[in-house]
Design a protein around this motif. Sequence first.
Motif, short mmCIF file in Angstrom:
data_model
loop_
_atom_site.label_atom_id
_atom_site.label_comp_id
_atom_site.label_asym_id
_atom_site.label_seq_id
_atom_site.Cartn_x
_atom_site.Cartn_y
_atom_site.Cartn_z
N GLU A 134 0.84 -1.25 0.05
CA GLU A 134 0.00 -0.12 -0.02
C GLU A 134 0.95 1.15 -0.01
O GLU A 134 0.61 2.15 -0.88
N THR A 135 1.99 1.38 0.80
CA THR A 135 2.75 2.26 0.84
C THR A 135 4.14 1.92 0.73
O THR A 135 4.71 0.68 1.13
N ILE A 136 4.96 2.64 -0.02
CA ILE A 136 6.47 2.48 -0.28
C ILE A 136 7.36 3.49 0.15
O ILE A 136 6.99 4.57 -0.19
N LEU A 137 8.51 3.07 0.87
CA LEU A 137 9.37 4.08 1.26
C LEU A 137 10.61 3.84 0.78
O LEU A 137 11.31 2.75 0.89
N ILE A 138 11.27 4.87 0.06
CA ILE A 138 12.51 4.74 -0.68
C ILE A 138 13.48 5.50 0.44
O ILE A 138 13.48 6.62 0.81
N ALA A 139 14.67 4.43 0.76
CA ALA A 139 15.55 4.99 1.76
C ALA A 139 17.07 4.38 1.15
O ALA A 139 17.47 3.65 1.64
N THR A 140 17.21 4.72 -0.09
CA THR A 140 18.31 3.91 -0.66
C THR A 140 19.71 4.61 -0.48
O THR A 140 20.81 4.17 -1.05
N GLY A 141 19.70 6.03 0.20
CA GLY A 141 21.00 6.59 0.40
C GLY A 141 21.91 7.18 -0.63
O GLY A 141 20.82 7.45 -1.70
N GLY A 264 31.63 14.86 -2.67
CA GLY A 264 30.42 14.77 -2.56
C GLY A 264 29.83 13.54 -2.89
O GLY A 264 30.66 12.48 -3.35
N ARG A 265 28.51 13.04 -2.75
CA ARG A 265 27.83 12.02 -2.88
C ARG A 265 26.47 12.34 -3.72
O ARG A 265 26.02 13.31 -3.51
N LEU A 266 26.31 11.04 -4.41
CA LEU A 266 24.95 11.23 -5.24
C LEU A 266 24.08 10.28 -4.69
O LEU A 266 24.30 9.07 -4.38
N PRO A 267 22.82 10.86 -4.80
CA PRO A 267 21.60 10.03 -4.52
C PRO A 267 21.34 8.52 -5.02
O PRO A 267 21.89 8.68 -6.54
N GLY A 285 19.91 13.44 -9.51
CA GLY A 285 18.98 12.36 -9.21
C GLY A 285 18.31 11.99 -7.96
O GLY A 285 17.81 11.28 -7.55
N ALA A 286 18.47 13.47 -7.26
CA ALA A 286 17.71 13.13 -5.97
C ALA A 286 16.11 13.23 -6.02
O ALA A 286 15.62 13.72 -7.28
N ILE A 287 15.49 12.58 -4.88
CA ILE A 287 13.94 12.11 -5.13
C ILE A 287 13.39 13.53 -4.59
O ILE A 287 13.66 13.88 -3.21
N PRO A 288 12.72 14.34 -5.19
CA PRO A 288 12.03 15.54 -4.55
C PRO A 288 10.92 15.24 -3.69
O PRO A 288 10.19 14.29 -3.99
N VAL A 289 10.88 15.81 -2.47
CA VAL A 289 9.78 15.40 -1.61
C VAL A 289 9.14 16.80 -0.88
O VAL A 289 9.91 17.62 -1.01
N ASP A 290 8.03 16.61 -0.29
CA ASP A 290 7.48 17.89 0.39
C ASP A 290 8.25 18.02 1.80
O ASP A 290 8.90 17.10 2.13
N GLU A 291 7.57 19.01 2.44
CA GLU A 291 8.00 19.08 3.84
C GLU A 291 7.81 17.99 4.87
O GLU A 291 8.41 17.81 6.01
N ASP A 305 19.45 10.16 2.52
CA ASP A 305 20.23 10.87 1.55
C ASP A 305 19.70 10.78 0.34
O ASP A 305 20.17 11.79 -0.55
N VAL A 306 19.03 10.12 -0.13
CA VAL A 306 18.39 9.87 -1.30
C VAL A 306 17.74 11.14 -1.74
O VAL A 306 17.32 11.42 -3.05
N THR A 307 17.10 11.89 -0.58
CA THR A 307 16.62 13.21 -1.03
C THR A 307 17.40 14.27 -1.31
O THR A 307 16.94 15.31 -1.44
N ASN A 308 18.70 14.15 -0.63
CA ASN A 308 19.72 15.27 -0.80
C ASN A 308 19.26 16.31 -0.11
O ASN A 308 19.56 17.38 -0.61
#
Length: 462
Positions: A134-141, A264-267, A285-291, A305-308
């Motif tokens: 139902e819900t997916i959370l991306i936390a791949t760093g 530096g590091r890349l998402p 390649g960062a994932i845009p997210v809201d607040e 980190d994947v959201t940078n």
Amino acid sequence: MMAHDFDLFVIGGGSGGVRAARVSAQLGKKVAIAEEYRFGGTCVIRGCVPKKLFVYASQFSEKFADAAAYGWSMGETKFDWPTLIANKDKEIGRLEQVYRAGLDRTDVTIFDERATLKDKHTIQLASGKTVTAETILIATGARPNPHEALPGSELAIYSDDVFDLKELPKSIVIFGGGYIAVEFANIFHGLGVDTTVVYRGQRILGGFDGEMREHLQNEMQDKGIRILCHTMFKSIAKRDDGRLDVELSDNHVMCADQVLMAIGRLPNTDGLGLEEIGLELGHNGAIPVDEYSRTAVDNIWAIGDVTNRVQLTPVAIHEAMCFVQTHWHDNPTRPDHEIIPTAVFSQPEIGTVGMTEEEAAKTYPDLEVYRAAFRPMKTSFANRDERMIMKLLVDAKTRVVVAAHIIGPDAGEMAQLLGIPIKAKLTKDAFDATMAVHPTTAEELVTMYSPSYRIKNGERVS
């Protein structure tokens, strides 16, 4: 409505992903998590934890030198790199099992394989199996920036590689001036490696307080670390003897056993299938997210980190807890990215909370700066003129302490504790009313009764 296999599927087994999965499962949710490498993520496996262990190892050279001043007779000392690597591997293995045990105790389903998105509710596993959530959370760093445009970049090593080097190099050139480059420069130098830092900026540690940056750069250079500013890499080439030639932007060529790229590091979003489901990626390649860490796809969230946003492990964990509050408890909770205690484990180390003096001077029309500079007691016997600096920045109008900056022994530990009163917006009067612990270096934080100088409307006036 079609039932899904899981209420929550987490892609990525780092600190943020594991925390979100475990706490969600404790709430009675059916949770799965996929990790293609090892649980613990960058921090535990190839980041802050092994780095701090290496920092401890590198500090002994100075401790041995200081011991004689305290009456200890030191015999011949010898450092063994394979011993450090073996003990590091043992500790990392233990910590990974701790992460796994926490997931097992809460009945989180674990997939030890790569996971990508087939559609907004379907996860494709590397084994060929598909599951739905139902819900997916991306936390791949994130991963080190390979800087592939640089000729010969494939000859360099990156922060991930340092912890598994077969042997300690005799010399190293490090490209970068951020905290990763600075910390590794101090580690290698402390272990006896001839160390050079090449940085395109005017001074190392861009974004940190100017006085802290200048003081650390001077201390590092005094210790024997070469720092070349306003300089770039042009190319890396391998010599017949296996060593590396680094051509710099001023056409000077340096030769070293290893070259470390720390720019530096890349998402980690390549090949996840995000764009295929209509999620446009941002810079690098960062994932845009809201607040609240929501993506543009209504059932997909992203943290860490994947959201940078802020690439720090405690931030990812905090974002995970905010996700739990927002999504499961219907209590919208925004991660606070403003007041973040942090440390640079250099030698001497830096601890900081809140904005720099330069930023505060632009934010507050009347800023008081309380500053103390002194030689710490622990080095008073040793023949070292290493100075410690502490600063508190105070909004003169409200008397609120808005930031703190420390460079010297245990600065990181002090920054963690200072994060509490600064987050709570305590005033300088509360600091002044607090009893000192004597003799400590930290007592200076509560005994600086008069400002060292003031900055009004951006101008230093006293």
